[in-house]
Motif scaffolding. Structure first.
Motif, PDB file in Angstrom:
ATOM      1  N   VAL A   1      38.024  12.704  -7.100  1.00 34.94           N
ATOM      2  CA  VAL A   1      37.755  13.026  -5.691  1.00 34.94           C
ATOM      3  C   VAL A   1      37.257  14.458  -5.551  1.00 34.94           C
ATOM      4  N   SER A   2      37.765  15.346  -6.382  1.00 36.94           N
ATOM      5  CA  SER A   2      37.383  16.765  -6.273  1.00 36.94           C
ATOM      6  C   SER A   2      35.907  16.998  -6.571  1.00 36.94           C
ATOM      7  N   GLY A   3      35.295  16.073  -7.298  1.00 42.47           N
ATOM      8  CA  GLY A   3      33.874  16.219  -7.615  1.00 42.47           C
ATOM      9  C   GLY A   3      33.057  15.075  -7.070  1.00 42.47           C
ATOM     10  N   SER A   4      33.434  14.571  -5.905  1.00 40.41           N
ATOM     11  CA  SER A   4      32.726  13.417  -5.344  1.00 40.41           C
ATOM     12  C   SER A   4      32.140  13.739  -3.974  1.00 40.41           C
ATOM     13  N   LYS A   5      31.172  12.931  -3.573  1.00 41.06           N
ATOM     14  CA  LYS A   5      30.532  13.083  -2.268  1.00 41.06           C
ATOM     15  C   LYS A   5      30.416  11.710  -1.625  1.00 41.06           C
ATOM     16  N   VAL A   6      30.941  11.574  -0.418  1.00 42.66           N
ATOM     17  CA  VAL A   6      30.856  10.320   0.327  1.00 42.66           C
ATOM     18  C   VAL A   6      29.624  10.376   1.224  1.00 42.66           C
ATOM     19  N   GLU A   7      28.789   9.350   1.141  1.00 37.90           N
ATOM     20  CA  GLU A   7      27.542   9.331   1.905  1.00 37.90           C
ATOM     21  C   GLU A   7      27.320   7.936   2.478  1.00 37.90           C
ATOM     22  N   THR A   8      26.861   7.875   3.723  1.00 36.10           N
ATOM     23  CA  THR A   8      26.518   6.597   4.348  1.00 36.10           C
ATOM     24  C   THR A   8      25.008   6.526   4.544  1.00 36.10           C
TER      25      THR A   8
ATOM     26  N   ALA B   1      19.661  13.137 -11.567  1.00 37.01           N
ATOM     27  CA  ALA B   1      20.827  12.258 -11.553  1.00 37.01           C
ATOM     28  C   ALA B   1      22.096  13.100 -11.468  1.00 37.01           C
ATOM     29  N   VAL B   2      22.634  13.207 -10.271  1.00 34.45           N
ATOM     30  CA  VAL B   2      23.835  14.023 -10.078  1.00 34.45           C
ATOM     31  C   VAL B   2      25.064  13.324 -10.638  1.00 34.45           C
ATOM     32  N   GLY B   3      25.185  12.005 -10.365  1.00 36.51           N
ATOM     33  CA  GLY B   3      26.366  11.294 -10.822  1.00 36.51           C
ATOM     34  C   GLY B   3      26.253   9.790 -10.638  1.00 36.51           C
ATOM     35  N   VAL B   4      27.389   9.129 -10.763  1.00 38.80           N
ATOM     36  CA  VAL B   4      27.475   7.673 -10.630  1.00 38.80           C
ATOM     37  C   VAL B   4      27.935   7.331  -9.220  1.00 38.80           C
ATOM     38  N   HIS B   5      27.293   6.333  -8.621  1.00 37.64           N
ATOM     39  CA  HIS B   5      27.657   5.887  -7.272  1.00 37.64           C
ATOM     40  C   HIS B   5      28.628   4.710  -7.354  1.00 37.64           C
ATOM     41  N   PHE B   6      29.673   4.772  -6.534  1.00 32.99           N
ATOM     42  CA  PHE B   6      30.602   3.655  -6.377  1.00 32.99           C
ATOM     43  C   PHE B   6      30.456   3.160  -4.946  1.00 32.99           C
ATOM     44  N   LEU B   7      30.122   1.869  -4.812  1.00 32.87           N
ATOM     45  CA  LEU B   7      29.776   1.316  -3.506  1.00 32.87           C
ATOM     46  C   LEU B   7      31.029   0.890  -2.745  1.00 32.87           C
ATOM     47  N   ALA B   8      31.261   1.556  -1.604  1.00 29.56           N
ATOM     48  CA  ALA B   8      32.437   1.261  -0.779  1.00 29.56           C
ATOM     49  C   ALA B   8      32.179   0.068   0.133  1.00 29.56           C
ATOM     50  N   SER B   9      30.982  -0.012   0.694  1.00 27.27           N
ATOM     51  CA  SER B   9      30.635  -1.116   1.588  1.00 27.27           C
ATOM     52  C   SER B   9      29.121  -1.255   1.632  1.00 27.27           C
TER      53      SER B   9
ATOM     54  N   MET C   1      20.258  -1.976   1.430  1.00 33.26           N
ATOM     55  CA  MET C   1      19.681  -3.127   2.113  1.00 33.26           C
ATOM     56  C   MET C   1      20.314  -3.335   3.485  1.00 33.26           C
ATOM     57  N   GLU C   2      21.457  -2.754   3.691  1.00 26.99           N
ATOM     58  CA  GLU C   2      22.148  -2.750   4.977  1.00 26.99           C
ATOM     59  C   GLU C   2      22.952  -1.459   5.019  1.00 26.99           C
ATOM     60  N   SER C   3      23.583  -1.161   6.140  1.00 22.43           N
ATOM     61  CA  SER C   3      24.377   0.058   6.225  1.00 22.43           C
ATOM     62  C   SER C   3      25.388   0.074   5.076  1.00 22.43           C
ATOM     63  N   SER C   4      25.321   1.119   4.253  1.00 27.57           N
ATOM     64  CA  SER C   4      26.127   1.167   3.027  1.00 27.57           C
ATOM     65  C   SER C   4      26.742   2.545   2.833  1.00 27.57           C
ATOM     66  N   THR C   5      27.956   2.557   2.311  1.00 30.87           N
ATOM     67  CA  THR C   5      28.655   3.815   2.021  1.00 30.87           C
ATOM     68  C   THR C   5      28.972   3.880   0.538  1.00 30.87           C
ATOM     69  N   THR C   6      28.623   5.008  -0.079  1.00 31.67           N
ATOM     70  CA  THR C   6      28.925   5.189  -1.496  1.00 31.67           C
ATOM     71  C   THR C   6      29.733   6.466  -1.708  1.00 31.67           C
ATOM     72  N   VAL C   7      30.467   6.459  -2.821  1.00 32.81           N
ATOM     73  CA  VAL C   7      31.125   7.675  -3.303  1.00 32.81           C
ATOM     74  C   VAL C   7      30.419   8.036  -4.599  1.00 32.81           C
ATOM     75  N   GLU C   8      29.717   9.164  -4.608  1.00 34.42           N
ATOM     76  CA  GLU C   8      29.022   9.608  -5.815  1.00 34.42           C
ATOM     77  C   GLU C   8      29.902  10.622  -6.545  1.00 34.42           C
TER      78      GLU C   8
END
Length: 231
Positions: A31-38, A52-60, A104-111
């Motif tokens: 979490v300390s090195g992550s960015k949440v983006e919608t 390539a900053v990092g790996v994306h984890f798809l929240a929704s 493809m639709e409204s999406s939130t990721t944690v990079e």
């Protein structure tokens, strides 16, 4: 002690298959090195050549990963949904992005930053194992796609695609297996290396044969055995 926002991000990361076995303290480090983006629908997350900053984890939401040529031709490699990750190739060499990722639709990721994720993977062998399993599975998917593109005709490729979408997103009802994912004819074409016009024509043929039914943009697999005979 994690605050409310950090706990929310940890919850998202824990839903990722590759991080399901990670202990809470390691997730808190991520979490300390992550960015949440919608991202809004049709918004590009990154393009080939981007750093390539990092790996994306798809929240929704739903994200398309594809290869794009200089003349604008596109081949869809995969769709990622909640719980999936994408952009992992940066863990190999840290080079720029080679593919495009688009919401493809409204999406939130944690990079999560690459360097931090690498340290956590090194400290937790089970995470390394899960990443390896994921990469191997995706390698198999790509090999299967290459085989389809080279050796199969459009009807076979499209039948196989519909069956796979049914397996992954299907909802049973009295008329058959309803595809629970919105996908356009163009998106289908990009997935199988064809054109929208050819896909539309082939879907019409499937409909006349009774293999599928349509209801607006909804596709129903009415005769899966018929589709399997095509695939």
């Amino acid at each position: 002690m994690a605050n409310a926002e950090e706990k929310k991000t940890i919850g998202v990361l824990r839903k990722a298959t590759v991080l399901a076995d990670a202990p809470p303290d390691l997730l808190l480090r991520l979490v300390s090195g992550s960015k949440v983006e919608t991202y809004r629908a049709r918004q590009v997350i990154y393009l080939p050549g981007d750093r390539a900053v990092g790996v994306h984890f798809l929240a929704s939401g739903r994200v398309k990963v594809s290869k794009v040529t200089r003349d604008g031709k596109e081949l869809t490699l995969a769709y990622r949904t909640a719980g999936d990750s994408f952009g992992e190739s940066c863990l190999l060499d840290g080079g720029p992005r080679e593919e495009m990722a688009e919401a493809m639709e409204s999406s939130t990721t944690v990079e999560v930053e690459r360097a931090l994720l690498e340290r956590v993977i090194a400290a937790q062998p089970s995470i390394s194992y899960q990443f390896a399993r994921t990469m191997i599975a995706r390698r198999r998917e790509l090999e299967s796609k290459v085989e389809q593109l080279i050796f199969k005709d459009v009807g076979s490729k499209l039948a196989e695609l519909l069956l796979r979408l049914g397996s992954e997103h299907g909802i049973e009802n009295k008329r058959g297996l309803v595809l629970g994912v919105k996908i356009t004819h163009q998106e289908m074409a990009n997935l199988i290396g064809s054109t929208r016009e050819t896909v539309s024509l082939t879907l019409s043929q499937f409909k006349r044969k009774g293999f599928i039914e349509t209801e607006g943009r909804k596709v129903i697999l009415a005769d899966r055995e018929g589709l399997r005979s095509m695939a």
